[in-house]
Design a protein around this motif. Sequence first.
Motif, PDB file in Angstrom:
ATOM      1  N   TYR A   1     -49.386 -49.452 -17.034  1.00  8.10           N
ATOM      2  CA  TYR A   1     -49.939 -49.814 -15.810  1.00  8.10           C
ATOM      3  C   TYR A   1     -50.090 -51.433 -15.953  1.00  8.10           C
ATOM      4  O   TYR A   1     -49.878 -52.149 -14.846  1.00  8.10           O
ATOM      5  N   GLN A   2     -50.614 -52.086 -16.890  1.00  8.18           N
ATOM      6  CA  GLN A   2     -50.615 -53.243 -17.063  1.00  8.18           C
ATOM      7  C   GLN A   2     -49.156 -54.091 -17.241  1.00  8.18           C
ATOM      8  O   GLN A   2     -49.149 -55.126 -16.516  1.00  8.18           O
ATOM      9  N   VAL A   3     -48.337 -53.648 -17.799  1.00  4.04           N
ATOM     10  CA  VAL A   3     -47.012 -54.239 -17.740  1.00  4.04           C
ATOM     11  C   VAL A   3     -46.663 -54.335 -16.579  1.00  4.04           C
ATOM     12  O   VAL A   3     -45.986 -55.158 -16.008  1.00  4.04           O
ATOM     13  N   ILE A   4     -46.580 -53.412 -15.712  1.00 11.86           N
ATOM     14  CA  ILE A   4     -46.127 -53.268 -14.291  1.00 11.86           C
ATOM     15  C   ILE A   4     -46.905 -54.191 -13.218  1.00 11.86           C
ATOM     16  O   ILE A   4     -46.332 -54.967 -12.609  1.00 11.86           O
ATOM     17  N   GLN A   5     -48.097 -54.166 -13.437  1.00 10.54           N
ATOM     18  CA  GLN A   5     -48.936 -55.115 -12.518  1.00 10.54           C
ATOM     19  C   GLN A   5     -48.819 -56.608 -13.027  1.00 10.54           C
ATOM     20  O   GLN A   5     -48.789 -57.433 -12.067  1.00 10.54           O
ATOM     21  N   LYS A   6     -48.663 -56.862 -14.299  1.00 11.87           N
ATOM     22  CA  LYS A   6     -49.205 -58.185 -14.667  1.00 11.87           C
ATOM     23  C   LYS A   6     -47.812 -58.921 -15.453  1.00 11.87           C
ATOM     24  O   LYS A   6     -47.669 -59.987 -15.532  1.00 11.87           O
ATOM     25  N   GLY A   7     -46.684 -57.899 -15.708  1.00  8.96           N
ATOM     26  CA  GLY A   7     -45.496 -58.410 -16.184  1.00  8.96           C
ATOM     27  C   GLY A   7     -45.588 -58.380 -17.856  1.00  8.96           C
ATOM     28  O   GLY A   7     -46.786 -58.381 -18.275  1.00  8.96           O
ATOM     29  N   VAL A   8     -44.611 -58.989 -18.472  1.00  7.01           N
ATOM     30  CA  VAL A   8     -44.735 -59.185 -19.882  1.00  7.01           C
ATOM     31  C   VAL A   8     -45.080 -60.800 -20.118  1.00  7.01           C
ATOM     32  O   VAL A   8     -44.297 -61.591 -19.540  1.00  7.01           O
ATOM     33  N   PRO A   9     -46.171 -61.163 -20.695  1.00  5.32           N
ATOM     34  CA  PRO A   9     -46.454 -62.428 -20.713  1.00  5.32           C
ATOM     35  C   PRO A   9     -45.278 -62.963 -21.678  1.00  5.32           C
ATOM     36  O   PRO A   9     -45.022 -62.706 -22.613  1.00  5.32           O
ATOM     37  N   GLY A  10     -44.706 -64.121 -21.285  1.00  2.00           N
ATOM     38  CA  GLY A  10     -43.760 -65.036 -21.881  1.00  2.00           C
ATOM     39  C   GLY A  10     -42.463 -64.387 -21.787  1.00  2.00           C
ATOM     40  O   GLY A  10     -41.443 -64.949 -22.215  1.00  2.00           O
ATOM     41  N   GLY A  11     -42.122 -63.211 -21.328  1.00  2.00           N
ATOM     42  CA  GLY A  11     -41.079 -62.497 -21.110  1.00  2.00           C
ATOM     43  C   GLY A  11     -40.267 -62.589 -19.885  1.00  2.00           C
ATOM     44  O   GLY A  11     -41.028 -63.391 -18.908  1.00  2.00           O
ATOM     45  N   GLY A  12     -39.282 -62.116 -19.606  1.00  2.00           N
ATOM     46  CA  GLY A  12     -38.509 -62.350 -18.129  1.00  2.00           C
ATOM     47  C   GLY A  12     -39.160 -61.136 -17.331  1.00  2.00           C
ATOM     48  O   GLY A  12     -38.463 -60.941 -16.316  1.00  2.00           O
ATOM     49  N   MET A  13     -40.202 -60.992 -17.351  1.00  2.00           N
ATOM     50  CA  MET A  13     -40.668 -59.743 -16.641  1.00  2.00           C
ATOM     51  C   MET A  13     -41.926 -60.181 -15.646  1.00  2.00           C
ATOM     52  O   MET A  13     -43.105 -60.333 -16.265  1.00  2.00           O
ATOM     53  N   PRO A  14     -41.524 -60.045 -14.389  1.00  2.00           N
ATOM     54  CA  PRO A  14     -42.795 -60.705 -13.510  1.00  2.00           C
ATOM     55  C   PRO A  14     -43.637 -59.512 -13.268  1.00  2.00           C
ATOM     56  O   PRO A  14     -43.289 -58.426 -13.423  1.00  2.00           O
TER      57      PRO A  14
END
Length: 280
Positions: free
Chosen positions: A92-105
Amino acid sequence: MVLESLTDNGVSMRYLAIISILALQGQAQHGKLDDKDKAKHPFIGDPVAIEAGHKQFANGCAACHGAEGKGGRGPNLLERLRSDELTDPILYQVIQKGVPGGGMPGANLSENEAWQLIAFLRAETSPAVEGRPGGDAKAGEESFWQTAKCGGCHAIQGRGGRIGPDLTNIGALRTRAQLRDAVLAPDLNPVQGYQSATVVLKNGQTLRGVARNRNNYSLQLQDGDGTLHLLQMDLVREITISKHSIMPNDYGQRLGKQGLQDVLAYLSRQSIRPVETAKK
Ligand code: HEC
Ligand code: HEC
């Protein structure tokens, strides 16, 4: 891919930021990831939510993770989702916030939309038996044995034909999406040992059936009646394995939308071991 270093409790560094967000929100105590004791979100396993989540995935995620989630600019999600670390709250957090420092918005969806997406992603990777039936399994059973005559080729718990694979445990072995593909497009994923073959013998005789076991010396060919022919290879002139399954490829039309859901519901309940199953 990012190098993964593990902390002493086996959690990779990349999730630590997310875990601390969760800890702050009181969703995970002491960085513990185990959400197994908690009830699943009601959308998980719900066919309507899964369908809605599929659309969101196509719109917001497929560009980077591939139309089927198998990866592109972003990683292969089907593989990653099998990781125990990627629990529902973390997802849930990955989807909403993205991956910090990664290429995932971050996607910043509404809460319902995010859970629909999670329901879709889970359905893509979990056995069908763990989801809700999403149709009338009783009607599907009738169709399987009577109208659609699937049972002429497939056996379930000892009853039925032997031309196609045994489906006794199919709900535990396949995801719902795989079952749907198998019924709608049998040519897509040939099952080893069940492909249709045409054999021309040196005496000119032609036999058609399913090529079961084959080695350098002999071939077992099962014909439409289920009869096994053991053929010595030195009597065989030519074997052609067909790209087309023996299984009819027009069930989409024949079953109709509801009929398909019902057959999938019946298939998805076929499991040898009882499992925790989402209710209707
Ligand atoms: C602009 C491209 C892009 C888009 C759009 C995108 N992602 Fe990602 N995603 C990535 C990249 C790149 C990573 C890898 C980040 C890393 O590991 O540092 C990633 C990582 C992830 C992970 C973590 C996988 C792991 O290995 O832990 C998940 C889950 C995920 N994405 C889901 C989604 C979902 C669901 C959507 C749609 C809402 C989405 N992503 C949209 C690029 C994207
Ligand atoms: C004429 C025989 C025949 C009929 C009728 C038939 N099937 Fe099949 N089925 C097969 C064969 C053969 C395969 C193996 C696919 C291949 O490699 O060709 C298969 C594969 C499958 C699979 C995939 C199994 C796996 O291990 O992934 C499923 C699910 C399935 N069939 C369900 C059905 C359903 C449901 C019906 C009725 C609506 C049906 N089949 C009717 C012959 C048949």
